[in-house]
Design an enzyme around this catalytic site. Structure first.
Site, PDB file in Angstrom:
ATOM      1  N   LEU A   9      10.363  -1.760  -6.455  1.00 53.64           N
ATOM      2  CA  LEU A   9      10.251  -3.223  -6.481  1.00 53.64           C
ATOM      3  C   LEU A   9      10.627  -3.775  -7.857  1.00 53.64           C
ATOM      4  O   LEU A   9      11.329  -4.781  -7.968  1.00 53.64           O
ATOM      5  CB  LEU A   9       8.822  -3.642  -6.097  1.00 53.64           C
ATOM      6  CG  LEU A   9       8.501  -3.516  -4.599  1.00 53.64           C
ATOM      7  CD1 LEU A   9       7.010  -3.421  -4.352  1.00 53.64           C
ATOM      8  CD2 LEU A   9       9.099  -4.697  -3.818  1.00 53.64           C
ATOM      9  N   LYS A  10      10.160  -3.094  -8.893  1.00 50.28           N
ATOM     10  CA  LYS A  10      10.500  -3.536 -10.261  1.00 50.28           C
ATOM     11  C   LYS A  10      12.000  -3.492 -10.483  1.00 50.28           C
ATOM     12  O   LYS A  10      12.588  -4.429 -11.016  1.00 50.28           O
ATOM     13  CB  LYS A  10       9.817  -2.618 -11.280  1.00 50.28           C
ATOM     14  CG  LYS A  10       8.439  -3.100 -11.701  1.00 50.28           C
ATOM     15  CD  LYS A  10       7.882  -2.190 -12.791  1.00 50.28           C
ATOM     16  CE  LYS A  10       6.374  -2.247 -12.783  1.00 50.28           C
ATOM     17  NZ  LYS A  10       5.736  -1.147 -13.490  1.00 50.28           N
ATOM     18  N   ALA A  55      14.312  -3.743  -8.390  1.00 52.21           N
ATOM     19  CA  ALA A  55      15.006  -4.777  -7.614  1.00 52.21           C
ATOM     20  C   ALA A  55      14.796  -6.163  -8.218  1.00 52.21           C
ATOM     21  O   ALA A  55      15.344  -7.142  -7.724  1.00 52.21           O
ATOM     22  CB  ALA A  55      14.504  -4.751  -6.175  1.00 52.21           C
ATOM     23  N   GLY A  56      14.000  -6.263  -9.276  1.00 48.40           N
ATOM     24  CA  GLY A  56      13.823  -7.548  -9.956  1.00 48.40           C
ATOM     25  C   GLY A  56      12.549  -8.282  -9.579  1.00 48.40           C
ATOM     26  O   GLY A  56      12.339  -9.418 -10.005  1.00 48.40           O
ATOM     27  N   ALA A  57      11.710  -7.664  -8.779  1.00 45.89           N
ATOM     28  CA  ALA A  57      10.451  -8.318  -8.422  1.00 45.89           C
ATOM     29  C   ALA A  57       9.485  -8.253  -9.598  1.00 45.89           C
ATOM     30  O   ALA A  57       9.605  -7.372 -10.452  1.00 45.89           O
ATOM     31  CB  ALA A  57       9.845  -7.640  -7.205  1.00 45.89           C
ATOM     32  N   HIS A 110      -6.151   2.138   4.831  1.00 48.96           N
ATOM     33  CA  HIS A 110      -5.594   1.916   6.162  1.00 48.96           C
ATOM     34  C   HIS A 110      -4.829   3.122   6.676  1.00 48.96           C
ATOM     35  O   HIS A 110      -4.405   3.979   5.925  1.00 48.96           O
ATOM     36  CB  HIS A 110      -4.662   0.705   6.123  1.00 48.96           C
ATOM     37  CG  HIS A 110      -5.381  -0.560   5.811  1.00 48.96           C
ATOM     38  ND1 HIS A 110      -4.988  -1.394   4.811  1.00 48.96           N
ATOM     39  CD2 HIS A 110      -6.501  -1.094   6.349  1.00 48.96           C
ATOM     40  CE1 HIS A 110      -5.816  -2.431   4.753  1.00 48.96           C
ATOM     41  NE2 HIS A 110      -6.749  -2.269   5.678  1.00 48.96           N
ATOM     42  N   GLU A 151       0.856  -1.180   0.000  1.00 46.65           N
ATOM     43  CA  GLU A 151       0.000   0.000   0.000  1.00 46.65           C
ATOM     44  C   GLU A 151       0.892   1.229   0.000  1.00 46.65           C
ATOM     45  O   GLU A 151       2.012   1.182   0.485  1.00 46.65           O
ATOM     46  CB  GLU A 151      -0.855   0.032   1.272  1.00 46.65           C
ATOM     47  CG  GLU A 151      -1.925  -1.016   1.316  1.00 46.65           C
ATOM     48  CD  GLU A 151      -2.710  -0.975   2.630  1.00 46.65           C
ATOM     49  OE1 GLU A 151      -2.378  -0.149   3.502  1.00 46.65           O
ATOM     50  OE2 GLU A 151      -3.647  -1.763   2.755  1.00 46.65           O
ATOM     51  N   VAL A 204       6.096  -7.202 -10.824  1.00 47.30           N
ATOM     52  CA  VAL A 204       5.070  -6.270 -10.340  1.00 47.30           C
ATOM     53  C   VAL A 204       4.032  -6.053 -11.439  1.00 47.30           C
ATOM     54  O   VAL A 204       4.219  -5.212 -12.315  1.00 47.30           O
ATOM     55  CB  VAL A 204       5.698  -4.912  -9.924  1.00 47.30           C
ATOM     56  CG1 VAL A 204       4.647  -4.036  -9.257  1.00 47.30           C
ATOM     57  CG2 VAL A 204       6.889  -5.120  -8.998  1.00 47.30           C
TER      58      VAL A 204
END
Lengths: 400, 608
Positions: free
Chosen positions: B293-294, B296-298, B273, B231, B300
């Protein structure tokens, strides 16, 4: 997070030993006249009048007037009260003594994951925003208090020296005490000024954000929180907040003028994904809404009524993930009652309703929604096998 | 294998009703995986010493409630985990109590609305002690095939649909409770399901963040990939990205982040939240998190909807590379089922139940009561009145307008008879003694019997006997004298031929005026003629008159006393309220109203 207006914010700071200018908050010219008679400083000194509302750029709007005498302050109060800025009507004016000073400084305490950061700078006002590198920081672990030495070291790092460094350290210490004692999330004093004459440090303007969840241990928080997005809450929003405060679980509602896609999704997490999906598909949100934690059906009905009352809507997104314990049949019962009421008032003409949900008693709930077709609703119902936000894709394709 | 929660997890639940509900959900899970319940104790000071009931399969377990965590862990030394369901104002103290217990290694807090400072203090304390503090606002933690902590996973059918009875290869970490369940479902549909799913809570500063759990997943050979549902707000997703990008990781990372809508909303407007608040200068925005995140190789996906196919892709790659072997599906017969409740079984036509009682007059199962089949509201709206309801409930028939009028008059005549009669006096004495309405009125009603107001049924019975058997008055009186005694409904304590009872006259003349056949009333009056000639006070009393009239209009003999009881209840309630209104004090009989005929005071002889 709860924003607090200047008046109560300065009151909290004074409680923790921080010098603030004398001030009064008035909601009528008569009230100001009465207070002027009772307060010597209003009659003698120079005054500042500001609209006491959650408004940005008050200076530009002419809602801050400085260097006033009593007559000028009276005129300013009269002029500001009742002024309409967007959806906000100025209903209070704060009049404070003008503190003669030369130099302006900056001090703040900010919540961090580990605890809090104490920030000071030896410049203030707008200058600090363009010279952010001059702000120096002392990071503290939660449960600890900064020592006078550490604060003095911070003040010296920020370029203060001699007795002024000690004064700044003392001021920052009190600001931290206020932050810690009042369960604040953010306290900012900009500017802090050295009063001409005695050289005492005075907080001229305060930004105060408190942790609304800690209200149970602060019986003296007798003020209202201010809306955080530069406008007053609407009556519909206040109605939903009133319901929210009475129930187990929660219902939330924020209006966004000009949108055509109304939101009525479940859950604090999924609701934002639904809003994202609308924006990503080029839709315009008419509101944000959320119900979660298995709220009472009547509360969901009130929320539904508000959503159906939004002007110019084409679609209503009744989305939701697979609930853990929110009873789908019960909460949908509230939504269905709200839809029927809206329809009987002629509100849902030409509005398409899109439903996707899972969770306890999902079959009964979805069947009841589906049955609304027979009552003439333009409703499209999907279960857990349809991915979460696909109803948004379908809704926005069809309305184009 | 799994993380945090496993087969050796033994739990104490701190809290009341919400904690008990969680225990019941946890018992459903344990029943599904054929393991005994892992909730060993509750801590809830108001209920100390009680036993909480938890359904397990078709049986019922009782779990003790203790005053303190220390007491619970000393009685149940296997406990190593606490779930906190205490209210926000006491949650911090409760969490600290659990963390400080040497036996407890994991504390998961479900409580919502915990002050930020309290959450931070708990998190810091846990780190100092080398323990794990999860939450606040956590929906729970679930390890497929092993352990469920909290209500995460939802209803039993959902646990089964998500194949949570056996381990899969995907770890899940979410802030949102609802979405944790959604991801668990997606993992079970697009891949082989989850290993462990953790709700870390949507607060600004969760006690334990993604990185700590990612590190644990990385060490868990069962987990091949981890799905993060992020989030906007804070920097937890950025930290996760940093961790993932820092070196080659064994687990694959998939992530989605919400809050892109923020970019097109009025500034400062925040949704969702508490933790989802916009940071300064774009930091903490959905876009910056997603980009981090992208980079870093995640993996997404752009939308939540695309997450399923992305998970499927990862799963298929894992199968192809041999890291994961597909799990054969259970045959339908082997899929776990929860025993049906009696209600569910009956609905499905699976069981037959012998009813305990039978009713033939009313039914409360719809949206309103039905009297002998007629909905109450319809009776009201069609002009029926109280006497008709009496007819339906006492005699199962819709009486006529005229009959209703007769009943109304009977009730009005016998609603009260002053404070001196047995029933009213008793109610007044009780009211003065401070006794409540229902008890005081019941005390008065107890007085209604053979000598006071309770002769209606018997009078009706004997008049009916005489009329049915075409007896003459003389035969009847002889029969009564021989077999029964005084004739019920005949005779009055104070009224007589010369001092007639106005109520009787009123009723008799009304019935006569209607000109309807009234054989029982005629017979009763004939009896009165004979008896009152013998003795002045042997007149037809109000009981006898009511009885004859009611038998004439067809009410069953057994219901007749009911008319007096019902009517007089109106008066008794009035007397109670009247005393209450006057704030009457306790009363007692004056001794001069008592004839003390007991032996005079005398010496007690020595005990033999």
């Amino acid at each position: 997070m709860a924003k607090v207006l200047e008046g109560p914010g300065m009151g909290l700071m004074r409680k923790w030993g921080i010098s603030v200018p004398s001030y009064v908050v008035v909601s009528s010219a008569e009230q100001f006249d009465q207070l002027a008679q009772a307060n010597d400083w209003i009659q003698r000194g120079k005054l500042v009048a500001k609209a006491h509302e959650a408004l940005g750029s008050r200076f530009k709007l002419g809602l801050v007037k400085v260097g006033l005498d009593l007559a000028g302050a009276k005129a300013a109060v009269r002029e500001m009260l009742g002024r309409q800025v967007g959806s906000i009507t100025v209903s209070q004016v704060i009049v404070s003594e003008m503190v003669p000073h030369k130099d302006e400084y900056y001090a703040a305490v900010k919540s961090t994951r580990e605890g809090a950061d104490v920030l000071v700078a030896n410049c203030g006002g707008i200058e600090v925003e363009s010279n952010w590198d001059r702000v120096k920081r002392l990071s503290l672990e939660v449960g600890t208090t900064p020592s006078p030495d550490a604060l003095e070291k911070l003040a010296k790092e920020a370029g203060f020296s001699g007795t002024l460094a000690k004064q700044v350290a003392d001021f920052a210490g009190k600001l931290f005490a206020c932050f810690d004692g009042e369960d604040a999330q953010y306290l900012e004093v900009n500017p802090v000024v050295a009063r001409e004459g005695d050289g005492a440090l005075v907080a001229l303007d305060a930004v105060t954000l408190l942790d609304a969840d800690a209200k149970f241990r602060h019986p003296d928080w007798n003020f209202q929180y201010a809306a955080e997005f530069g406008r007053a809450y609407t009556q519909h929003e206040l109605d939903v907040m009133a319901v929210d405060s009475k129930i187990k679980g929660s219902v939330k509602f924020i209006e966004i003028p000009g949108g055509d896609t109304a939101m009525l999704p479940a859950g604090g997490g999924a609701s934002v994904y639904y809003s994202d999906a609308v924006v990503a598909r080029g839709g315009k949100l008419a509101n944000y809404a959320e119900y979660s934690g298995d709220p009472a059906d009547w509360a969901v009905e009130v929320l539904t009524d508000k959503v159906c009352s939004l002007p110019g809507i084409k679609n209503i997104i009744v989305g939701g993930a697979i609930a853990n314990f929110t009873d789908v049949k019960k909460t949908f019962g509230g939504i269905i009652a709200g839809f029927r009421k809206a329809k009987s008032e002629g509100k849902l003409n030409g509005v398409k309703i899109w439903v996707r949900r899972g969770g306890p008693r999902e079959k009964e709930g979805l069947d009841a929604m589906r049955a609304l077709r027979e009552e003439g609703f333009d409703i499209h119902v999907y279960d857990r096998h349809t991915p979460l936000t696909d109803i948004v894709d379908m809704a926005l394709q069809k309305s184009k | 294998m799994s993380i945090l929660a496993n087969k050796d997890t033994h739990v104490v639940i701190q809290g009341g009703a919400a904690g008990l509900n969680a225990a019941r959900r946890m018992a459903e899970f344990r029943y599904m995986i054929k393991q005994p319940l892992n909730v060993k104790a509750f801590v809830y000071p108001p209920d100390t010493g009680k036993m909480n009931e938890v359904t397990y399969g078709s049986g019922l377990l009782t779990i003790p409630v203790y005053k303190s965590v220390a007491e619970a862990t000393s009685k149940h030394p296997e406990i190593n985990t606490s779930l906190v369901y205490i209210g926000a104002d006491r949650a911090c103290a409760g969490g600290m109590e659990a963390l400080n217990d040497p036996k407890i290694q994991l504390v998961s807090m479900i409580t919502e609305g915990v002050p930020e400072k309290d959450a931070k203090l708990l998190a810091r304390h846990a780190i100092k002690l080398g323990k794990t503090f999860n939450g606040p606002s956590s929906i729970g933690i679930i390890s497929a095939g092993a352990c469920r902590l909290g209500v995460i996973g939802g209803a039993f059918d959902n646990l089964v649909a998500c194949k949570l009875y056996r381990e899969g290869s995907f770890g899940v970490i979410t802030k949102s409770g609802g979405l944790s369940n959604e991801i668990i479902w997606i993992c079970s549909q697009f891949a082989d399901g989850i290993s462990t799913a953790i709700g870390i809570g949507g607060d600004a500063y969760p006690g334990t963040d993604y990185v700590t759990y990612l590190e644990k997943f990385e060490q868990d050979p069962q987990t091949k990939a981890v799905v993060i549902v992020g989030e906007m707000g804070g920097d937890l997703e950025e930290r996760a990205a940093e961790w993932y990008g820092a070196k080659k990781r064994r687990v694959k990372l998939l992530a989605v982040v919400s809050g892109f809508c923020q970019e097109s909303l009025p500034k400062g407007m925040k949704f969702g939240h508490a933790g989802a608040k916009e940071g300064m200068k774009g930091e903490g925005s959905a876009r910056s998190k997603s980009d981090a995140l992208k980079e870093a190789g995640a993996i997404v996906p752009d939308t939540f909807g695309a997450l399923g196919p992305a998970i499927k892709q990862v799963y298929e790659d894992l199968v192809k590379s041999g890291q994961v072997r597909p799990i054969p599906e259970l045959s339908p017969a082997d899929v776990p089922k929860l025993p049906k409740t009696v209600e569910e079984g009956m609905k499905a036509g699976d069981v037959m139940v012998a009813p305990l009682i039978k009713t033939t007059i009313s039914d409360d199962r719809g949206d309103e009561p039905c009297y002998d089949g007629y909905p109450a509201s319809e009776l009201i709206n069609k002009g029926y009145e109280i006497p008709h309801v009496i007819g339906l409930l006492w005699d199962k028939r819709l009486i006529s307008k005229q009959e209703a009028e007769i009943i109304k008059r009977i009730m009005m005549l016998s609603a009260d008879h002053g404070p001196c009669v047995s029933a009213a006096l008793t109610t007044i004495v009780a009211a003065c003694a401070g006794i409540g309405l229902s008890q005081a009125v019941a005390a008065g009603l107890i007085m209604i019997g053979p000598r006071f107001g309770g002769a209606v049924t018997d009078a009706g019975r004997y008049f009916k006997y005489a009329v049915d058997n075409r007896m003459t008055v003389d035969d009847f009186l002889a029969h009564m004298k021989k077999n029964v005694g005084p004739v019920p409904g005949i005779g009055h304590r104070v009224k007589s031929v010369r001092n007639p009872d106005k109520r009787v006259k009123e009723l008799v003349s009304y019935i006569k005026g209607l000109g309807i056949p009234a054989p029982h009333l005629d017979f009763a009056l004939a009896v009165e003629k004979v008896t009152s000639a013998k003795k002045e006070n042997l007149i037809l009393n109000v009981d006898g008159t009511m009885a004859a009239v009611l038998v004439d209009i067809g009410f069953p003999v057994d219901s007749l006393n009911g008319f007096f009881i019902l009517s007089r209840t109106i008066g008794l309630i009035g007397h109670w309220v009247d005393q209450k209104r006057q704030e009457s004090r306790l009363i007692r009989l004056f001794d001069y109203l008592v004839n003390y005929a007991a032996p005079k005071r005398r010496e007690v002889p020595p005990l033999k």
